[in-house]
Design a protein around this motif. Structure first.
Motif, PDB file in Angstrom:
ATOM      1  N   PRO A  98       0.802  -1.227   0.000  1.00 25.47           N
ATOM      2  CA  PRO A  98       0.000   0.000   0.000  1.00 25.47           C
ATOM      3  C   PRO A  98       0.838   1.283   0.000  1.00 25.47           C
ATOM      4  O   PRO A  98       0.495   2.241  -0.700  1.00 25.47           O
ATOM      5  N   ASP A  99       1.938   1.290   0.766  1.00 27.37           N
ATOM      6  CA  ASP A  99       2.716   2.523   0.880  1.00 27.37           C
ATOM      7  C   ASP A  99       3.603   2.798  -0.323  1.00 27.37           C
ATOM      8  O   ASP A  99       4.282   3.828  -0.381  1.00 27.37           O
ATOM      9  N   ARG A 100       3.590   1.885  -1.334  1.00 26.29           N
ATOM     10  CA  ARG A 100       4.392   2.103  -2.549  1.00 26.29           C
ATOM     11  C   ARG A 100       3.534   2.337  -3.794  1.00 26.29           C
ATOM     12  O   ARG A 100       4.069   2.530  -4.884  1.00 26.29           O
ATOM     13  N   THR A 147       1.749   4.875  -4.616  1.00 24.65           N
ATOM     14  CA  THR A 147       1.897   6.225  -5.186  1.00 24.65           C
ATOM     15  C   THR A 147       3.238   6.417  -5.881  1.00 24.65           C
ATOM     16  O   THR A 147       3.418   7.399  -6.602  1.00 24.65           O
ATOM     17  N   ASP A 148       4.187   5.493  -5.674  1.00 25.48           N
ATOM     18  CA  ASP A 148       5.415   5.549  -6.476  1.00 25.48           C
ATOM     19  C   ASP A 148       5.084   5.327  -7.949  1.00 25.48           C
ATOM     20  O   ASP A 148       5.731   5.898  -8.845  1.00 25.48           O
ATOM     21  N   PRO A 179      -5.944   7.340  -1.378  1.00 22.80           N
ATOM     22  CA  PRO A 179      -5.321   6.681  -0.220  1.00 22.80           C
ATOM     23  C   PRO A 179      -6.205   5.551   0.291  1.00 22.80           C
ATOM     24  O   PRO A 179      -7.377   5.442  -0.058  1.00 22.80           O
TER      25      PRO A 179
END
Length: 406
Positions: free
Chosen positions: A129-131, A133-134, A141
């Motif tokens: 999940p935290d990647r 937006t890369d 979100p």
């Protein structure tokens, strides 16, 4: 050079392809490359049917292991080769796909799906999940994660069809004759029922092989030849936004899309599919429903598509949609295209029923058809796509006392 309306009586060809969409164009291209003289006939312009209404997706990400995925992987390789040969204006872009899940249960399903694909040769990379937006900076979100498919690509489908036909013509003088604006009114057969050509209002065209590449109208054309092929139209809408900077970098879709592709339901189904284009507009889909050839604009479908797209990409909420259009996917009940000879009419071959994957699967389809006509070995096992499978199903239904499928 392409010939739109040749003067005088048509010269005999080795092969007639009915349909100037991307599948028909690919059949013509690979047949011409095999040394055959090909005539392509269409009642309208190049890419005037389903091809012109397509987004140009070349996908492996939405296909489970099996014959269609094998066909898609072959086509992905062939599209890369074609991109090096055809002009850059076909807008081939190996931008990759990103499939996202909103829940942990959805991610678990995607992991299982990707694991099976990986064993079949598909590249699939899990994205936590935290990647996300890369890869896509404007994604909403709170998503549970996703999978990146670097083999997914895109072309501009109408340009791809046109340049495949031009490349077919460039294989040799007189190698391709293109007859546009001529509707086929009959399939000509000999005393033994074998194909001899087709008839249009402009006259008869002769060839020992005829390819049914009429897409959604493949069932109608088959009936013209005296056989049944259960191709049905499956309508879909696409929303097109105003031109934007590159807001969406990949083809991005929700996990629900994979299930919708595999579904045989006639009811309306919508799932978020969002992708940018080199020209700037963002394309928003996808809907599926079987309503015949009804082109009526559905505000409800467009509302659903817009809502699902803005949930994935909130930035799109302030963007104007400048147009919407409908197209018809050529649906077959088992979700596999019909590719190959029809045993009921010697010389008749089918290359239709690809549903929403026709643009992606076109090169492999064309290569298979060319190999079959010239008697060469096919690059993959073609049995699962054989039109004869529907003949077997009809016979089984009759033995059981049931009516054949429509």
């Amino acid at each position: 050079m392409l010939t739109g309306h040749p003067s005088g009586p048509p010269e005999p060809s080795d092969l007639i392809v009915v349909g100037a969409g991307v599948v028909g164009a690919a059949c013509a291209y690979y047949a011409a490359r095999s040394g055959l003289h090909v005539t392509v006939i269409d009642r309208g312009p190049v890419a005037g049917g389903t091809t012109g209404a397509g987004e140009g997706n070349l996908l492996v990400s939405d296909k489970e292991p099996g014959p269609e995925l094998e066909l898609a992987l072959l086509s992905a390789r062939l599209w890369r080769e074609l991109a090096a040969e055809l002009p850059s204006c076909i807008e081939y872009e190996r931008k990759g796909g990103l499939v996202v899940a909103s829940t942990e249960a959805g991610m678990s399903t995607l992991r299982d799906f990707a694991a099976g694909q990986g064993r079949a040769g598909v590249e699939a990379v899990e994205v936590p999940p935290d990647r996300l937006t890369d890869l896509e900076p404007h994604l909403a979100p709170g998503l549970a994660g996703g999978f990146h498919y670097p083999q997914d690509a895109q072309v501009q489908p109408a340009l791809a069809a046109a340049h495949l036909l031009r490349a077919a013509a460039d294989t040799g003088p007189g190698r391709l004759t293109l007859r546009l604006g001529e509707e086929v009114t009959a399939v000509l057969t000999g005393a033994g029922g074998e194909v001899r050509g087709v008839r249009t209002r402009a006259g008869d065209s002769q060839a020992p092989y005829v390819v049914n590449a009429t897409g959604t109208w493949g069932g109608r054309f088959a009936r013209m030849a005296g056989v049944e092929l259960p191709v049905l139209p499956r309508r879909g809408f696409v929303l097109v936004t105003e031109p934007l900077p590159r807001v969406v970098r990949h083809k991005v879709y929700s996990a629900d899309y994979v299930a919708d592709v595999a579904s045989g339901s006639a009811a309306l189904q919508t799932s978020a599919v969002v992708e940018g284009t080199p020209a700037g507009p963002v394309l928003i889909g996808a809907s599926r429903e079987r309503v015949g050839f009804d082109r009526t604009l559905s505000v409800e479908v467009l509302r659903r598509l817009a809502a699902q797209a803005t949930r994935l990409f909130p930035v799109l909420a302030e963007v104007r949609a400048i147009r919407a259009y409908a197209g018809f996917r050529p649906y077959l009940p088992d979700h596999l295209p019909a590719i190959g000879p029809d045993p009921r009419v010697p010389g008749l071959l089918h290359a239709c029923g690809h549903e929403g994957a026709g643009i992606g699967l076109a090169p492999a389809t064309g290569l298979l058809i060319a190999a079959m006509v010239t008697g060469r070995e096919t690059p993959i096992e073609a049995g699962p796509f054989a039109p004869a499978r529907f003949l077997r199903e009809e016979a089984a239904s009759l033995r059981e006392g049931a009516a054949p499928s429509p």
